[in-house]
Design an enzyme around this catalytic site. Structure first.
Site: not given
Length: 187
Positions: A48, A59, A62, A90-93, A151, A154, A162
């Protein structure tokens, strides 16, 4: 405890409202300045977070910036002096850590938006924007949220991005009308 859907929505909006006061304006200003100083911008995130940062790349396009999502078939190569922005709670993916290391080897600039600035990617990135939120593993978080997994992070990512677009529009003296000229027309 059972709630109506609109009650859940109210709680989520309150959580998001609380996150605003926990974001460091100076970190965001450095992030915006970093975007303004490069020609090409690449974005990466998993799951996500990946969706949120891809919407940011859209954007940026755009408003006339040269922005690409890593992994798309039309994304060019990252070069020295380009910017890679990673969104990772996490900064660990592992896949994102690998990209961050590759970016540093190329001498590209690297920015991170994360819950965990002390992470592996955090040690490589500058600037870093720390967002409040809860990691997927709730027991490691002190931030309270009723929402599942990451969530809140994200959602905050999407709203932060934005807001950054609004700041970039201000710096570039753009409005929605000038942006619309770059909107897709083959839909």
């Amino acid at each position: 405890m059972s709630m109506q859907t609109t009650q859940y929505l109210s709680v989520i909006l309150n959580e998001l409202h609380q996150t605003v006061g926990l974001i460091n304006d100076q970190e965001v200003e450095e992030f915006v300045d970093g975007i303004m100083q490069v020609r090409k911008i690449f974005v990466a995130g998993a799951g996500r977070s990946g969706f949120m940062i891809k919407s940011f790349a859209m954007r940026m396009m755009h408003i006339g910036l040269e922005a690409y999502a890593v992994g798309e078939t039309i994304t060019p190569r990252l070069e020295k002096e380009d910017l890679l922005i990673i969104a990772s709670g996490s900064g660990e993916t592992k896949s994102l850590v690998s990209m961050a290391k590759k970016a540093k080897d190329i001498e590209a600039k690297l920015s991170l938006v994360t819950i965990n600035p002390e992470s592996t990617i955090g040690k490589l990135a500058k600037p870093i924007v720390k967002l409040p939120g809860s990691p997927k593993e709730k027991e490691k978080s002190q931030y309270e949220t009723i929402q599942p997994m990451a969530s809140l992070f994200e959602q905050t990512l999407l709203l932060l991005f934005d807001s950054v677009i609004l700041k970039l529009m201000e710096k570039k003296r753009l409005n929605s009308s000038t942006m619309f000229t770059r909107h897709a027309n083959l839909e």
